[in-house]
Design a protein around this motif. Structure first.
Motif, mmCIF file in Angstrom:
data_model
loop_
_atom_site.group_PDB
_atom_site.id
_atom_site.type_symbol
_atom_site.label_atom_id
_atom_site.label_comp_id
_atom_site.label_asym_id
_atom_site.label_seq_id
_atom_site.Cartn_x
_atom_site.Cartn_y
_atom_site.Cartn_z
ATOM 1 N N VAL A 169 48.314 18.945 8.872
ATOM 2 C CA VAL A 169 49.724 19.094 9.247
ATOM 3 C C VAL A 169 50.130 18.041 10.274
ATOM 4 O O VAL A 169 49.312 17.565 11.064
ATOM 5 N N TYR A 170 51.416 17.726 10.250
ATOM 6 C CA TYR A 170 52.015 16.839 11.257
ATOM 7 C C TYR A 170 53.405 17.376 11.529
ATOM 8 O O TYR A 170 54.183 17.580 10.598
ATOM 9 N N VAL A 171 53.704 17.643 12.804
ATOM 10 C CA VAL A 171 55.015 18.172 13.178
ATOM 11 C C VAL A 171 55.783 17.136 13.997
ATOM 12 O O VAL A 171 55.193 16.240 14.612
ATOM 13 N N GLU A 172 57.097 17.289 14.012
ATOM 14 C CA GLU A 172 57.997 16.356 14.701
ATOM 15 C C GLU A 172 57.580 16.121 16.151
ATOM 16 O O GLU A 172 57.605 14.985 16.637
ATOM 17 N N ALA A 173 57.192 17.166 16.856
ATOM 18 C CA ALA A 173 56.836 17.048 18.274
ATOM 19 C C ALA A 173 55.662 16.104 18.508
ATOM 20 O O ALA A 173 55.517 15.549 19.607
ATOM 21 N N MET A 174 54.837 15.872 17.500
ATOM 22 C CA MET A 174 53.673 14.995 17.660
ATOM 23 C C MET A 174 54.075 13.528 17.821
ATOM 24 O O MET A 174 53.282 12.728 18.323
ATOM 25 N N PHE A 175 55.296 13.165 17.443
ATOM 26 C CA PHE A 175 55.751 11.787 17.646
ATOM 27 C C PHE A 175 55.893 11.444 19.129
ATOM 28 O O PHE A 175 55.868 10.283 19.500
ATOM 29 N N ASP A 201 45.165 13.063 20.757
ATOM 30 C CA ASP A 201 44.819 14.182 19.888
ATOM 31 C C ASP A 201 44.997 15.530 20.575
ATOM 32 O O ASP A 201 45.531 16.471 19.981
ATOM 33 N N GLU A 202 44.581 15.637 21.817
ATOM 34 C CA GLU A 202 44.715 16.913 22.524
ATOM 35 C C GLU A 202 46.192 17.314 22.636
ATOM 36 O O GLU A 202 46.553 18.471 22.380
ATOM 37 N N ALA A 203 47.033 16.352 22.986
ATOM 38 C CA ALA A 203 48.467 16.633 23.093
ATOM 39 C C ALA A 203 49.055 16.996 21.727
ATOM 40 O O ALA A 203 49.940 17.853 21.637
ATOM 41 N N ASN A 204 48.567 16.354 20.677
ATOM 42 C CA ASN A 204 49.027 16.697 19.318
ATOM 43 C C ASN A 204 48.695 18.144 18.978
ATOM 44 O O ASN A 204 49.521 18.865 18.434
ATOM 45 N N ARG A 205 47.480 18.553 19.284
ATOM 46 C CA ARG A 205 47.074 19.921 18.980
ATOM 47 C C ARG A 205 47.880 20.935 19.786
ATOM 48 O O ARG A 205 48.265 21.986 19.278
ATOM 49 N N LEU A 206 48.177 20.608 21.040
ATOM 50 C CA LEU A 206 49.011 21.484 21.862
ATOM 51 C C LEU A 206 50.436 21.557 21.323
ATOM 52 O O LEU A 206 51.049 22.633 21.318
ATOM 53 N N ALA A 207 50.959 20.419 20.855
ATOM 54 C CA ALA A 207 52.307 20.402 20.271
ATOM 55 C C ALA A 207 52.348 21.281 19.027
ATOM 56 O O ALA A 207 53.301 22.047 18.832
ATOM 57 N N PRO A 230 57.010 25.985 11.295
ATOM 58 C CA PRO A 230 56.734 24.825 12.145
ATOM 59 C C PRO A 230 57.667 23.667 11.768
ATOM 60 O O PRO A 230 58.140 23.582 10.637
ATOM 61 N N GLY A 231 57.913 22.782 12.716
ATOM 62 C CA GLY A 231 58.782 21.629 12.479
ATOM 63 C C GLY A 231 58.052 20.530 11.727
ATOM 64 O O GLY A 231 57.838 19.428 12.238
ATOM 65 N N LEU A 232 57.682 20.809 10.507
ATOM 66 C CA LEU A 232 56.869 19.882 9.715
ATOM 67 C C LEU A 232 57.610 18.597 9.357
ATOM 68 O O LEU A 232 58.768 18.629 8.963
ATOM 69 N N VAL A 233 56.902 17.483 9.485
ATOM 70 C CA VAL A 233 57.381 16.215 8.933
ATOM 71 C C VAL A 233 56.418 15.722 7.857
ATOM 72 O O VAL A 233 56.734 14.813 7.107
#
Length: 137
Positions: free
Chosen positions: A86-92, A97-103, A112-115
């Motif tokens: 998965v990849y969500v908008e907030a990950m941009f 990686d840690e911040a991505n998982r938290l987002a 989820p805000g999926l992109v």
């Protein structure tokens, strides 16, 4: 030639900037490859004997998905127990990686805000998830 009993589909939201589409696709492809060591090919070797990284030996199709397509494919992937990246908008807006998982953890699990998502599963499951979604061009 190896045939696979699974299929891989990557869904990327069709209204993203090109660089975001490419970024999401790359991250999702690595997610699938990381869960499927048995699908990885052998290292590439050039005529000079230099060795290059292994690639996933299984085709991956990339689809241009609407928000609704992403939600539907996500639901089907969960219902059919597909391997799911998965990849969500907030990950941009994150930088690691840690911040991505938290987002991702902060997202509503039902919406989820999926992109982008990538699915690896049975031919039947992937065909159901991709039905009506155009290939990316």
């Amino acid at each position: 030639m190896t045939t696979f009993d699974t299929r891989v589909a990557i869904f990327v939201r069709n209204d993203l900037a090109t660089w975001k589409k490419l970024n999401v696709t790359a991250f999702l492809a690595t997610g699938i490859a990381g869960t499927a060591p048995e699908a990885m090919g052998e290292p590439y070797v050039d005529a000079a004997g230099r060795t290059f990284a292994r690639l996933l030996g299984q085709p991956m199709l990339v689809f241009a998905a609407s928000t609704e397509d992403l939600a539907r494919a996500h639901r089907i992937g969960i219902e059919r127990e597909c391997v799911h990246a998965v990849y969500v908008e907030a990950m941009f807006s994150t930088g690691n990686d840690e911040a991505n998982r938290l987002a991702f953890l902060a997202e509503d699990p039902e919406t989820p805000g999926l992109v982008g998502i990538a699915l690896r599963g049975s031919k039947k499951a992937i065909e159901k998830a991709t039905k009506g979604v155009p290939l990316h061009n």
